[in-house]
Design a protein around this motif. Structure first.
Motif, short mmCIF file in Angstrom:
data_model
loop_
_atom_site.label_atom_id
_atom_site.label_comp_id
_atom_site.label_asym_id
_atom_site.label_seq_id
_atom_site.Cartn_x
_atom_site.Cartn_y
_atom_site.Cartn_z
N GLU A 398 1.12 -1.02 -0.04
CA GLU A 398 -0.09 -0.04 -0.43
C GLU A 398 1.12 1.04 0.19
O GLU A 398 0.75 1.81 -0.42
N GLU A 399 1.94 1.20 0.57
CA GLU A 399 3.06 2.47 0.70
C GLU A 399 3.04 2.56 -0.32
O GLU A 399 3.72 3.73 -0.70
N THR A 400 3.76 1.59 -0.80
CA THR A 400 4.53 1.73 -2.24
C THR A 400 3.94 2.30 -3.15
O THR A 400 4.42 2.83 -3.77
N LEU A 401 2.85 1.94 -3.58
CA LEU A 401 1.59 2.41 -4.34
C LEU A 401 1.50 3.77 -4.41
O LEU A 401 1.08 4.72 -5.21
N GLU A 402 1.44 4.37 -3.12
CA GLU A 402 0.53 5.49 -2.23
C GLU A 402 1.80 6.23 -2.46
O GLU A 402 1.84 7.21 -3.29
#
Length: 413
Positions: A398-402
């Protein structure tokens, strides 16, 4: 975020991306999946899914858009090539008109790499960044499975891989050992990030009720039950399994096989030819949710791969499931899978394609006490929670995509 997941395989086919899609949706993101009609691993369309036209459906709250493709059949030759190319073509033609505009595109790439073609088209059409999650290395996996051996053809595939990687904003690798191949195909280290597979939350140690149907299929009768679960394909090196069973034909060992695939017919023929019928139970496929109960009844869980550099770099996804369920593991493979098994203290590892070594490993575990085997399972479970726990890896994804979306928006300004 509006997340588009591009994957040739999705529910009701059993792949980890199913759980990833649900996990992201449960965290408040709008998730849409562009995929094909399910036909893996049998090669035949699942009941109710044969259609020449695109189709929409729901998987919980996840929206699925399906495009037509040719079924993989026996998974060989032109049937397999047609399966790969037909999905790439359908997803490229229908995808832009079927899906909503995403903030980011997550591509799930077990074979084939050709999924990168619609990924590049969707990236350009929507001007959205692409995170490409590499599960198999190409062209290495083609050589390892014997699918392709012509040098000129392999060179063309390698050039396609280089082109696809260049048209992605970030490449995620399920094994750190994949990094070398990506770099050799022109990807800078700054665009590569390690993100291993996890296992669904239902993969955990369980108590099996006395009246559970699994108990009738996996009897507790003093015979050691060695269980193999998953795809019965060329990569899984069933030849070594059968040869080890032959070496152990007079030992109190039973081989429980859960799953299906292109090598099932070959396995059945070998069992008949070698007169090993009493040593084997081929149970077929069962829902993933039932696996923890089956695993709990096994004395050891087997993971195996052929002896090839491509497989040395791979962490087989079933290994995470085995570790999560806290059962002792026999790893008949080289490289990363063996390393994880030994680092976890979760069982024994032997070199790939060594039947005698596999037979000796089975004898070694059979000689251990139930307490010793339980300790292996406990250590494996602890290792899973430290390195592969689902919520931690979902947060990382999730953090990577954000981060990718933010970086993309900044570059547009």
């Amino acid at each position: 975020m509006n997340i588009l997941i591009l994957t040739q395989y999705f529910w009701p086919e059993t792949f980890r991306i199913n759980d990833v899609a649900q996990g992201l949706q449960e965290r408040g993101h709008q998730v849409e999946v562009l995929t094909g009609f399910p036909n893996y691993p049998s090669g035949r369309f699942f009941e109710g899914y044969r259609s020449p036209r695109p189709q929409s459906q729901q998987f919980g709250h996840v929206q699925i858009q399906r495009v037509p493709l040719a079924p993989r059949g026996d998974g060989r030759g032109m049937r397999l090539i047609l399966n790969y190319l037909s999905f790439a073509l359908s997803a490229s033609l229908f995808g832009p008109r079927m899906v909503q505009r995403p903030d980011v595109i997550l591509v799930f790439e077990p074979s084939p790499i050709t999924i990168g073609v619609p990924a590049a088209i969707l990236r350009r059409y929507f001007r959205a960044p692409v995170a490409f999650w590499v599960q198999d290395l190409w062209p290495e996996s083609l050589v390892a499975t014997g699918t392709l051996s012509y040098p000129r053809a392999l060179h063309l595939v390698s050039q396609l891989v280089r082109w696809i990687y260049a048209h992605c904003d970030l490449l995620l690798v399920q094994s750190r050992a994949f990094t070398r191949s990506l770099v050799e195909h022109g990807t800078p280290l700054s665009r590569i990030r390690y993100l291993p597979n996890s296992a669904e939350s239902f993969y955990q140690p369980v108590e099996v009720p006395a009246d559970a149907p699994e108990r009738h299929l996996v009897p507790d009768d003093g015979i050691m039950n060695v269980m193999f679960a998953g795809n019965l394909g060329v990569s899984q090196d069933l030849e070594t399994l059968v040869a080890a069973a032959d070496l152990l034909r007079d030992a109190p060992v039973r081989w429980i096989i859960l799953g299906d695939g292109r090598q099932r017919g070959w396995l059945e023929d070998q069992i008949r030819h070698r007169n090993l019928g009493t040593q084997f139970r081929l149970l077929g496929s069962y829902p993933a949710q039932s696996m923890p109960r089956f695993f709990a009844l096994a004395d050891a869980l087997l993971v195996s791969l052929k002896d090839d550099p491509a497989f040395e770099a791979t962490i087989p996804s079933k290994l995470q499931s085995y570790l999560a369920c806290g059962r002792p593991i026999i790893a008949s493979l080289n490289g990363e899978g063996a390393r994880v098994t030994l680092d976890a203290g979760a069982g024994v590892a032997v070199p790939a394609e060594r039947p005698q070594a596999l037979a000796d490993a089975v004898r070694e575990l059979a000689a251990c006490s139930a307490t010793e085997r339980a300790a292996m399972g406990t250590r494996g479970r602890a290792y899973f929670l430290m390195h592969f726990e689902r919520n931690h890896l979902l947060t990382q994804l999730e953090e990577t995509l954000e981060e990718l979306v933010i970086h993309h928006e900044e570059n547009k300004q």
